[in-house]
Design a protein around this motif. Structure first.
Motif, PDB file in Angstrom:
ATOM      1  N   UNK A 130       0.840  -1.411   0.062  1.00  9.53           N
ATOM      2  CA  UNK A 130       0.033   0.033  -0.087  1.00  9.53           C
ATOM      3  C   UNK A 130       0.757   1.190   0.190  1.00  9.53           C
ATOM      4  N   UNK A 131       0.475   2.028  -0.973  1.00 14.89           N
ATOM      5  CA  UNK A 131       1.252   3.335  -1.067  1.00 14.89           C
ATOM      6  C   UNK A 131       0.234   4.450  -1.182  1.00 14.89           C
ATOM      7  N   UNK A 132       0.615   5.796  -1.190  1.00 13.29           N
ATOM      8  CA  UNK A 132      -0.278   6.992  -0.952  1.00 13.29           C
ATOM      9  C   UNK A 132       0.273   7.886  -1.731  1.00 13.29           C
ATOM     10  N   UNK A 133      -0.704   8.927  -2.001  1.00 13.70           N
ATOM     11  CA  UNK A 133      -0.161  10.289  -2.523  1.00 13.70           C
ATOM     12  C   UNK A 133      -1.432  10.998  -3.067  1.00 13.70           C
ATOM     13  N   UNK A 134      -1.353  12.258  -3.845  1.00 19.18           N
ATOM     14  CA  UNK A 134      -2.202  12.966  -4.450  1.00 19.18           C
ATOM     15  C   UNK A 134      -1.836  13.135  -5.955  1.00 19.18           C
ATOM     16  N   UNK A 135      -2.493  12.415  -6.586  1.00 19.66           N
ATOM     17  CA  UNK A 135      -2.207  12.601  -8.214  1.00 19.66           C
ATOM     18  C   UNK A 135      -2.559  13.883  -8.556  1.00 19.66           C
ATOM     19  N   UNK A 136      -3.770  14.483  -8.212  1.00 18.86           N
ATOM     20  CA  UNK A 136      -3.817  15.816  -8.903  1.00 18.86           C
ATOM     21  C   UNK A 136      -3.022  16.693  -8.412  1.00 18.86           C
ATOM     22  N   UNK A 137      -2.343  16.951  -7.250  1.00 19.42           N
ATOM     23  CA  UNK A 137      -1.337  17.735  -6.708  1.00 19.42           C
ATOM     24  C   UNK A 137       0.013  17.146  -7.105  1.00 19.42           C
ATOM     25  N   UNK A 138       0.182  16.298  -7.939  1.00 29.07           N
ATOM     26  CA  UNK A 138       1.287  15.516  -8.352  1.00 29.07           C
ATOM     27  C   UNK A 138       2.389  15.006  -7.427  1.00 29.07           C
ATOM     28  N   UNK A 139       1.721  14.434  -6.496  1.00 30.51           N
ATOM     29  CA  UNK A 139       2.455  13.789  -5.261  1.00 30.51           C
ATOM     30  C   UNK A 139       2.273  12.271  -5.216  1.00 30.51           C
ATOM     31  N   UNK A 140       3.567  11.673  -5.400  1.00 28.84           N
ATOM     32  CA  UNK A 140       3.390  10.207  -5.119  1.00 28.84           C
ATOM     33  C   UNK A 140       3.333   9.311  -6.216  1.00 28.84           C
ATOM     34  N   UNK A 141       3.011   9.746  -7.579  1.00 27.97           N
ATOM     35  CA  UNK A 141       2.915   9.095  -8.673  1.00 27.97           C
ATOM     36  C   UNK A 141       4.307   8.247  -9.179  1.00 27.97           C
ATOM     37  N   UNK A 142       5.445   9.255  -8.951  1.00 29.17           N
ATOM     38  CA  UNK A 142       6.733   8.559  -9.087  1.00 29.17           C
ATOM     39  C   UNK A 142       6.949   7.463  -8.213  1.00 29.17           C
ATOM     40  N   UNK A 143       6.612   7.647  -7.088  1.00 31.42           N
ATOM     41  CA  UNK A 143       7.175   6.498  -6.189  1.00 31.42           C
ATOM     42  C   UNK A 143       6.365   5.281  -6.370  1.00 31.42           C
ATOM     43  N   UNK A 144       5.028   5.400  -6.764  1.00 31.72           N
ATOM     44  CA  UNK A 144       4.200   4.479  -6.999  1.00 31.72           C
ATOM     45  C   UNK A 144       4.460   3.683  -8.463  1.00 31.72           C
ATOM     46  N   UNK A 145       5.263   4.570  -9.694  1.00 31.15           N
ATOM     47  CA  UNK A 145       5.651   3.634 -10.544  1.00 31.15           C
ATOM     48  C   UNK A 145       7.063   2.981 -10.338  1.00 31.15           C
ATOM     49  N   UNK A 146       7.861   3.411  -9.351  1.00 35.95           N
ATOM     50  CA  UNK A 146       8.990   2.750  -8.789  1.00 35.95           C
ATOM     51  C   UNK A 146       8.640   1.546  -8.385  1.00 35.95           C
ATOM     52  N   UNK A 147       7.371   1.519  -7.655  1.00 35.59           N
ATOM     53  CA  UNK A 147       6.704   0.378  -7.123  1.00 35.59           C
ATOM     54  C   UNK A 147       6.171  -0.775  -8.217  1.00 35.59           C
ATOM     55  N   UNK A 148       5.620  -0.410  -9.114  1.00 33.83           N
ATOM     56  CA  UNK A 148       5.266  -1.030 -10.431  1.00 33.83           C
ATOM     57  C   UNK A 148       6.554  -1.726 -10.610  1.00 33.83           C
ATOM     58  N   UNK A 149       7.746  -1.048 -11.045  1.00 33.21           N
ATOM     59  CA  UNK A 149       8.844  -1.809 -11.544  1.00 33.21           C
ATOM     60  C   UNK A 149       9.472  -2.747 -10.505  1.00 33.21           C
ATOM     61  N   UNK A 150       9.437  -2.372  -9.382  1.00 35.13           N
ATOM     62  CA  UNK A 150       9.934  -3.373  -8.342  1.00 35.13           C
ATOM     63  C   UNK A 150       9.103  -4.575  -7.903  1.00 35.13           C
ATOM     64  N   UNK A 151       7.879  -4.482  -7.756  1.00 35.79           N
ATOM     65  CA  UNK A 151       7.091  -5.423  -7.339  1.00 35.79           C
ATOM     66  C   UNK A 151       5.808  -6.060  -8.215  1.00 35.79           C
ATOM     67  N   UNK A 152       5.602  -5.578  -9.256  1.00 33.47           N
ATOM     68  CA  UNK A 152       4.633  -5.975 -10.233  1.00 33.47           C
ATOM     69  C   UNK A 152       5.467  -6.970 -11.235  1.00 33.47           C
ATOM     70  N   UNK A 153       4.547  -8.074 -11.866  1.00 36.59           N
ATOM     71  CA  UNK A 153       5.388  -9.087 -12.626  1.00 36.59           C
ATOM     72  C   UNK A 153       5.616  -8.599 -13.999  1.00 36.59           C
ATOM     73  N   UNK A 154       6.346  -9.212 -14.613  1.00 35.19           N
ATOM     74  CA  UNK A 154       6.964  -8.962 -15.920  1.00 35.19           C
ATOM     75  C   UNK A 154       6.134 -10.267 -16.504  1.00 35.19           C
ATOM     76  N   UNK A 155       6.078 -10.103 -18.080  1.00 40.07           N
ATOM     77  CA  UNK A 155       5.330 -11.340 -18.559  1.00 40.07           C
ATOM     78  C   UNK A 155       6.240 -12.734 -18.316  1.00 40.07           C
ATOM     79  N   UNK A 156       7.576 -12.364 -17.971  1.00 38.39           N
ATOM     80  CA  UNK A 156       8.240 -13.724 -17.538  1.00 38.39           C
ATOM     81  C   UNK A 156       7.841 -14.164 -16.133  1.00 38.39           C
ATOM     82  N   UNK A 157       7.509 -13.400 -15.296  1.00 34.86           N
ATOM     83  CA  UNK A 157       7.093 -13.919 -13.994  1.00 34.86           C
ATOM     84  C   UNK A 157       5.788 -14.558 -13.924  1.00 34.86           C
ATOM     85  N   UNK A 158       5.017 -14.041 -14.784  1.00 35.33           N
ATOM     86  CA  UNK A 158       3.542 -14.840 -14.903  1.00 35.33           C
ATOM     87  C   UNK A 158       3.858 -16.126 -15.529  1.00 35.33           C
ATOM     88  N   UNK A 159       4.767 -16.281 -16.378  1.00 43.92           N
ATOM     89  CA  UNK A 159       5.022 -17.691 -16.899  1.00 43.92           C
ATOM     90  C   UNK A 159       4.204 -18.075 -18.142  1.00 43.92           C
TER      91      UNK A 159
END
Length: 716
Positions: free
Chosen positions: A268-297
Motif C-alpha cells: 500500500x502506497x499513498x499520494x495525491x495525483x491531482x497535486x502531483x505527489x506520489x505518482x513517481x514512487x508508485x511507478x517505482x513500485x510497479x517496476x519493483x513489485x509487479x510481475x513481468x510477462x516472464x514472472x507470469x510464466x
C-alpha cells in the motif's frame, strides 16, 4: 522490443472518481509522453478521448497507452543492470455500467494499481474490481489517492482493504501530514522521508529526515512490514529472529516482490495525483513489485483436437498465440482489434488463424495504441499489447494463433445485461443505418445484446444500466448519424425452473417423400448449484446419458442447439431462461427420415411442451445499493429504501456521514437518484451495481406475465 524482464503490462482500476484517469495523465507526463497535463474536469485528459467522456468527465471505454519509465537503480537494486522499463497501461472506467471494460482488461494484464480515495476508502465498485482481479489472479499494488482532501485517512483505507477485501494490505509508506498539510511520505523500506517540491509541480522531490513526531509510528509500521515479509521468506525469518536490522533493503524489496506476485500481500502506497505527489514512487513500485510477462510464466490453453491442456511460454521463438480482448471501430482505419500476444511473433502482413471462426486472416497493419492515436509497428512479440487492422470477422475473446500450432485460450467472463430499452428508427432512411450501427456497437461491446420483439416489431437493446444504454443511443446518433425514438428503460427479467421433470417428445412429419422423425427422452429442470458456480458465463447444463446408440452422436449437437435456441424465449412471459439442466438419456431415430434438422426442431418443441410442467418462475435482478447520507436524513433514506422492497444489509460511518447498504430490486430503482436528491436536499449520494437474480414475488410476477400477454396495461 527490449528485455521482457523490464516489461510491465498493468491497469489502473477503482471506484468512480477515485482518480484513475488523473493518475494515468500524471504517469504520461512523468514518462515524457505528454508535455502538458490535461485534466478530466476540463475534458482534456489523454485517455478520455470520446466526446461523451469529455462532456461527462467520466471514462466510458478503457484506453491503452505505452510509455517508458527510467527507474532510479540506485534506490533498491532489484534490477541494477538497466533503468528503462517499458509500460503498457490500460486506464479503465469506474462506473459499474462499463464493468466489461475492466473485465476484459483484467484478462490480459499482468498487474494492477488498485486506486482508493483516501476519504471514501473501499467503495462498492472497488469490491467489484477486486473480485475481477481475483478471478484472473492479477497481482496488485494499492495506491491511496486524494491524500490532500479533507477527511483523508491512509491507515483507515489500509484497514478497510484488510477487512472488506480480505487482502493482506501492507503499508510501504506513511503520509507526512494529511489534507492541506500533506507534504510527502516516509518510505518504510529505506527509512527516509520524501518531500515533493511544489514549485516543480511534483516533478522533483528531495529526501528529508523522518519527522520527530512520526518516529514512534514509523518504528511500529516498519516492524509490521519486516514481520510480514519475513513470514513469507524463510531465510528472512531466520534473520529476523537473530537481528531484524541485518535484513538489507534489497532483501526486503525482493521478498515484497515475490509475495505480491504470489498474491500473498498487497503493498500500500499513498499520494495525491491531482497535486502531483506520489505518482513517481508508485511507478517505482510497479517496476519493483509487479510481475513481468516472464514472472507470469506459461499461458494455459486447450488443444482444439484433443481437448488436452497445452502451454505457451512468453518467448518470441514459440508458436504465435494471442487473445483479442477489445474491438473498436475507428472512422479512419476501420475495425481495430486489440490483442495481447502471449507467445511467438507476429509480423505485419502475415496470416493468423481465428480459432472461433476457423478462418485464416491477414493482418494488414499492427499498431501501438496511444489512447485513440495509432503508431504503426512492423511486428509484435510475446508479452506485448497492440492493435491490428485487417480482420474480416473478429469478436471479443477470440484466440488468434499460428495456423500450424492451434490453441484455444481461456475466454473472459461476460456479465448478463439487466436492463432493456426499445428503439426504433425515426425515418425509413434510418432503418438500414440503425442495423449497421447496432451490429458495430455489439461487436465492440459484448455486454450489449439485441433482439426483436415479435409482437411489436421493435428492436430491444439490453445492457448493464441506464447510463450504458443512454451512451449507446447517443453514440448511434453521433457516430453513425442514426436518429432513433426510444422507450422507457425496462428490467431484463429472466425465467428459471423449480422442478425437474421427465418428458418424451416425438417429432413425426410425413408429407410425401422423405419425412422428419426424431424422438428425445429427457429430464429438464434447474441446473446443479456447483455447475452454476463454475459456469457463470453459460446458461444450460447439458448431460448426455445416451447409450446403446439410441440416438447417434452426430445428432447430439443439434439437440443442444435446439434447446439453446428455445431458451431465449421462456414460457411464462417470453424472457430468456437461465441455469437450466437438460439430461437426455433415451430416444430413437429413423434411418431415412432422421437428420440434424429433425432433432433440432424436436428439441425446440420439447422445450415448449416440457417447460410448462417444470414449475417455471420469474427472476428479477437485485441491485447492491450503497447510500452515503448526512445523519439527519437517515430515517427518510432507509424508509424510502424499505418502500422499494429493499433489504437492509448494514450501516457504517464514513467521516461525518452514514453509509447505508441494501439489496433492492432494479425495477424499484428507476428515478432513484432524483428522489434521493429531494429527500436529502442534494446532500446524499448513491451507487448501485448488479448483485444477483432472485425470484420475483408472486403478485408482481403475475402482473408482469399479464402485461406480457397483453391482458392489462401497466404504466412503466
Amino acid at each position: 522490443m527490449g528485455d521482457l524482464k523490464l516489461q510491465r503490462n498493468f491497469g489502473i482500476a477503482a471506484h468512480i472518481d477515485a482518480g484513475k484517469t488523473t493518475t494515468t495523465e500524471r504517469i504520461l507526463r512523468y514518462t515524457g509522453m505528454i508535455h502538458k497535463i490535461g485534466e478530466v474536469h476540463d475534458g482534456a485528459a489523454t485517455t478520455d478521448w470520446m466526446e461523451q467522456e469529455k462532456e461527462r468527465g467520466i471514462t466510458i471505454t478503457s484506453a491503452a497507452v505505452s510509455c517508458q519509465w527510467n527507474f532510479p537503480t540506485d534506490k533498491g537494486k532489484v534490477y541494477a543492470d538497466t533503468k528503462k522499463y517499458y509500460f503498457n497501461i490500460i486506464d479503465t472506467p469506474g462506473h459499474v455500467d462499463f464493468t466489461v471494460e475492466v473485465e476484459r482488461s483484467m484478462r490480459v494484464l499482468d498487474g494492477l494499481i488498485a486506486l482508493f480515495s483516501a476519504v471514501d476508502g473501499v467503495e462498492p465498485q472497488s469490491e467489484t474490481v477486486w473480485r475481477q482481479a481475483n478471478r484472473y489472479r492479477v497481482p496488485r499494488i494499492g495506491f491511496v489517492n486524494k491524500m490532500d482532501r479533507a477527511g483523508a485517512d491512509f491507515l483507515m483505507v489500509v484497514k478497510q482493504v484488510k477487512e472488506m477485501l480480505g487482502a493482506k494490505a501492507t503499508p510501504l509508506q506513511l503520509p507526512i501530514g494529511a489534507e492541506d498539510n500533506f507534504k510527502g511520505v516516509v518510505d518504510l523500506v529505506r527509512m527516509v522521508g520524501i518531500k515533493w517540491h511544489e514549485e516543480t509541480e511534483g516533478m522533483t522531490y528531495e529526501e528529508i529526515p523522518i519527522p520527530d513526531d512520526m518516529l514512534e509510528d514509523v518504528e511500529f509500521w516498519r516492524k509490521e512490514l519486516i514481520e510480514t515479509v519475513a513470514e513469507y521468506d524463510e531465510k528472512l525469518l531466520e534473520k529476523f529472529f537473530e537481528d531484524p536490522n541485518s535484513i538489507s533493503e534489497d532483501e526486503v524489496h525482493e521478498a515484497i516482490r515475490k509475495a505480491t506476485i504470489d498474491l500473498s500481500i498487497v503493498p500500500m502506497m499513498c499520494g495525491s495525483s491531482f497535486k502531483n505527489k506520489g505518482v513517481q514512487t508508485c511507478l517505482d513500485g510497479v517496476c519493483r513489485y509487479l510481475p513481468s510477462p516472464l514472472d507470469i510464466g506459461a499461458t494455459e490453453g486447450t488443444d482444439p483436437d484433443t481437448d488436452e491442456k497445452i502451454f505457451r511460454n512468453p518467448d518470441p521463438k514459440e508458436p504465435f498465440a494471442a487473445l483479442a480482448f477489445k474491438i473498436m471501430t475507428d472512422p479512419y482505419v476501420g475495425r481495430l482489434a486489440f490483442f495481447r500476444c502471449y507467445s511467438g511473433r507476429l509480423d505485419s502482413g502475415s496470416y493468423v488463424r481465428n480459432m472461433r471462426s476457423g478462418k485464416n486472416e491477414r493482418i494488414s497493419r499492427i499498431m501501438k495504441m496511444f489512447a485513440n492515436k495509432q503508431n504503426p509497428i512492423d511486428f509484435i512479440e510475446a508479452g506485448d499489447i497492440a492493435a491490428a487492422v485487417g480482420f474480416k470477422e473478429i469478436k471479443t475473446g477470440d484466440t488468434l494463433c499460428d495456423e500450424k500450432h492451434p490453441i484455444i485460450l481461456e475466454n473472459m467472463f461476460i456479465p448478463e445485461p439487466v436492463i432493456s430499452v426499445a428503439v426504433e428508427p425515426k425515418t425509413q432512411a434510418d432503418v438500414d443505418k440503425m442495423g449497421l450501427a447496432i451490429s458495430k456497437l455489439i461487436e465492440e461491446d459484448p455486454t450489449l445484446r439485441v433482439r426483436s420483439d415479435e409482437e411489436t416489431g421493435q428492436t430491444i437493446l439490453s445492457g448493464m444500466g441506464e447510463l450504458h444504454l443512454e451512451i449507446i443511443v447517443e453514440r448511434m446518433r453521433r457516430e453513425f448519424k442514426v436518429e432513433v425514438n426510444q422507450g422507457n428503460p425496462q428490467v431484463a427479467y429472466k425465467e428459471a425452473f423449480l422442478n425437474t421433470i421427465e418428458h418424451t417428445e416425438v417429432l413425426k412429419k410425413q408429407t410425401g417423400g422423405r419425412g422428419k422423425f426424431a424422438e428425445i427422452v429427457f429430464d429438464i429442470g434447474p441446473a446443479d448449484a456447483d455447475w452454476i458456480e463454475a459456469n457463470k458465463d453459460k446458461r444450460m447444463q447439458f448431460v448426455n446419458d445416451l447409450f446403446g446408440g439410441s440416438i447417434p452422436k452426430e445428432f447430439v449437437p443439434a439437440i443442444i442447439k435446439g434447446f439453446e435456441f428455445a431458451m431465449n424465449t421462456g414460457v411464462l412471459a417470453g424472457y430468456p431462461v437461465r441455469d437450466m439442466k437438460v439430461r437426455v438419456f433415451d430416444g430413437s431415430y429413423h434411418d431415412v427420415d432422421s437428420d440434424t434438422m429433425s432433432f433440432e426442431w424436436c428439441a425446440k418443441i420439447a422445450f415448449r411442451e416440457s417447460a410448462k410442467k417444470a414449475k417455471p418462475i420469474l427472476l428479477e435482478p437485485i441491485m447492491k445499493v450503497e447510500v452515503v447520507t448526512p445523519d439527519q436524513y437517515m430515517g427518510d433514506v432507509t424508509g424510502d429504501l424499505n418502500r422499494r422492497r429493499g433489504i437492509m444489509e448494514g450501516m457504517d460511518t464514513r467521516g461525518n456521514a452514514q453509509v447505508i447498504k441494501a439489496k433492492v430490486p432494479l425495477s424499484e430503482m428507476f428515478g432513484y437518484v432524483t428522489q434521493l436528491r429531494s429527500l436529502s436536499s442534494g446532500r446524499a449520494t448513491s451507487t448501485m451495481e448488479f448483485s444477483h437474480y432472485a425470484q420475483t414475488p408472486n403478485n408482481i410476477a403475475e402482473a408482469i406475465i399479464a402485461k406480457s400477454k397483453g391482458k392489462i396495461k401497466i404504466e412503466d
